[in-house]
Design an enzyme around this catalytic site. Structure first.
Site, PDB file in Angstrom:
ATOM      1  N   CYS A  32      41.450  49.653 135.537  1.00  0.00           N
ATOM      2  CA  CYS A  32      42.692  49.654 134.769  1.00  0.00           C
ATOM      3  C   CYS A  32      42.846  50.988 134.038  1.00  0.00           C
ATOM      4  O   CYS A  32      41.979  51.377 133.262  1.00  0.00           O
ATOM      5  CB  CYS A  32      42.676  48.509 133.773  1.00  0.00           C
ATOM      6  N   HIS A  96      42.119  43.915 127.737  1.00  0.00           N
ATOM      7  CA  HIS A  96      42.862  43.833 128.988  1.00  0.00           C
ATOM      8  C   HIS A  96      43.531  42.468 129.188  1.00  0.00           C
ATOM      9  O   HIS A  96      44.618  42.373 129.738  1.00  0.00           O
ATOM     10  CB  HIS A  96      41.892  44.130 130.147  1.00  0.00           C
ATOM     11  N   ASN A 136      58.094  44.956 129.230  1.00  0.00           N
ATOM     12  CA  ASN A 136      58.208  44.076 130.387  1.00  0.00           C
ATOM     13  C   ASN A 136      56.893  43.334 130.467  1.00  0.00           C
ATOM     14  O   ASN A 136      55.846  43.962 130.473  1.00  0.00           O
ATOM     15  CB  ASN A 136      58.380  44.876 131.677  1.00  0.00           C
ATOM     16  N   HIS A 147      47.420  45.280 132.035  1.00  0.00           N
ATOM     17  CA  HIS A 147      47.005  45.556 130.663  1.00  0.00           C
ATOM     18  C   HIS A 147      48.241  45.540 129.747  1.00  0.00           C
ATOM     19  O   HIS A 147      49.208  46.227 130.022  1.00  0.00           O
ATOM     20  CB  HIS A 147      46.318  46.921 130.598  1.00  0.00           C
ATOM     21  N   HIS A 149      51.110  46.270 127.462  1.00  0.00           N
ATOM     22  CA  HIS A 149      51.639  47.538 126.958  1.00  0.00           C
ATOM     23  C   HIS A 149      53.159  47.447 126.875  1.00  0.00           C
ATOM     24  O   HIS A 149      53.778  46.644 127.559  1.00  0.00           O
ATOM     25  CB  HIS A 149      51.238  48.703 127.869  1.00  0.00           C
TER      26      HIS A 149
HETATM   27 ZN    ZN Z   1      43.080  47.234 131.069  1.00  0.00          ZN
END
Ligand code: ZN
Ligand code: ZN
Ligand code: FE
Length: 346
Positions: A32, A96, A136, A147, A149
């Site tokens: 990630c 995560h 989103n 992850h 964000h």
């Molecule tokens: Zn991540």
């Protein structure tokens, strides 16, 4: 390649961003790019082992400070402009497998502060007409990185939705002397059927004109235009109310609900936008536990939304789910079980 192309029929800019085809798409766990870089491991986008909140420029930006030369030349009918602006990624937790709903109030408060700082800074840049903070969430929304964000776009022109809202608000003010959102909020308080959450400084409702079944509008009770105008107690209250709403969403069908979160702030193009009133809109795509709402013929082709639910009923459903009072949320650490797994709907 990235540029703005004028749509003369809808009178709006379309952004081309062909390089985005190459962006990272749902990388396997352990690769990630938004996880912290572990000592000795290959570096991610975030070159440290831990962090609170990190903001950086999107590696595949649609808008940039030094935009490339457009691929074609514009004409009088279809002008082309360079894609000036900025696209930022906001990673608000090193974890995560968590969502904004599960992030603790302290961190959400900090996140709102980051949104406010970026809005003020980007909004002051010459040529930035609008700062848009959004998230989103969920694969059904088209998210390419799991992850958690959010993103911030600084646009060179006020995008159609806030532009239309601002024009409506300006006209309403010129005709009545009042604020459109303040009037709507008063109406919802009086009516009561579409209220989802009420707190000292914020009101969450499924608006009577909701286009999505569980669409919620979270509006500041005070007539503010930007996040950086909020007082510390308004920010504190927003952190709790936002979290309370997202917890309700996750309890609705018993899984972490996908959504688009759109922070609607006043434009920064120097125009007459005093009538614009800060609010946040949420559009979950789910109609039911399994069924998604798609933008089909009427919506995509005619712009007429068909909502096959009643806002009075979906609001009642959300209202009855816990937490019913945002103030009851404590400033605890992120809600995790003893194994460190996030507690969804705990
Ligand atoms: Zn991540
Ligand atoms: Zn207002
Ligand atoms: Fe809005």
């Amino acid at each position: 390649m990235s540029e703005l192309r004028w749509h003369p029929l809808r009178r709006e800019w379309v952004i081309t961003a062909t390089h985005r085809q190459d962006r990272t798409f749902l990388p396997p766990p352990g690769h990630c790019p938004l996880c912290p870089t572990q000592p000795g491991a290959e570096p991610t986008e975030i070159d440290r082992p831990d962090f609170d909140i990190v903001v950086f420029e999107n590696r595949f930006p649609s808008l940039s400070e030094r935009p490339p030369r457009p691929a074609v030349e514009g004409t009088d009918l279809t002008p082309v402009a360079s894609a000036f602006g900025r696209c930022e990624v906001v990673v608000y937790t090193p974890r995560h497998d968590i969502t904004l709903a599960e992030v603790d109030v302290r961190r959400i408060r900090h996140l709102i502060g980051v949104w406010a700082d970026r809005t003020r800074e980007l909004g002051a840049v010459e040529g930035v007409a609008y700062v848009y903070v959004f998230e989103n969430k969920g694969e059904s929304i088209g998210v390419t990185l799991h992850h958690p964000h959010g993103q911030i776009y600084a646009y060179p022109a006020v995008p159609p939705v806030p532009a239309q809202e601002s024009a409506a608000a300006r006209e309403h003010r010129d005709q009545t002397g009042g604020c459109l959102w303040c009037g709507l909020m008063e109406q919802e308080e009086r009516d009561g059927r579409r209220l989802v959450l009420r707190s000292e400084h914020w009101q969450a409702v499924v608006p009577s004109y909701a286009r999505w079944p569980y669409e919620v509008h979270l509006t500041a009770r005070r007539h503010a235009g930007w996040l950086h105008e909020l007082t510390p107690s308004e920010v504190e209250d927003l952190a709790r109310t936002l979290k309370a709403l997202l917890l309700k969403y996750d309890r609705l069908f018993g899984f972490s609900l996908p959504y688009v979160m759109a922070v609607h702030q006043r434009p920064t193009d120097g125009g007459d936008h005093d009538a614009y009133h800060l609010h946040i809109e949420f559009y979950p795509p789910n109609r039911t536990e399994r069924k998604l709402k798609y933008l089909a013929g009427s919506e995509a082709g005619a712009g007429a939304f068909i909502n096959d639910t009643l806002p009075e009923e979906t609001a009642a459903r959300l209202r009855e789910l816990p937490p019913q009072d945002a103030a009851e949320l404590v400033d605890a650490d992120e809600l995790v079980d003893p194994e460190g797994r996030p507690l969804v709907g705990a």
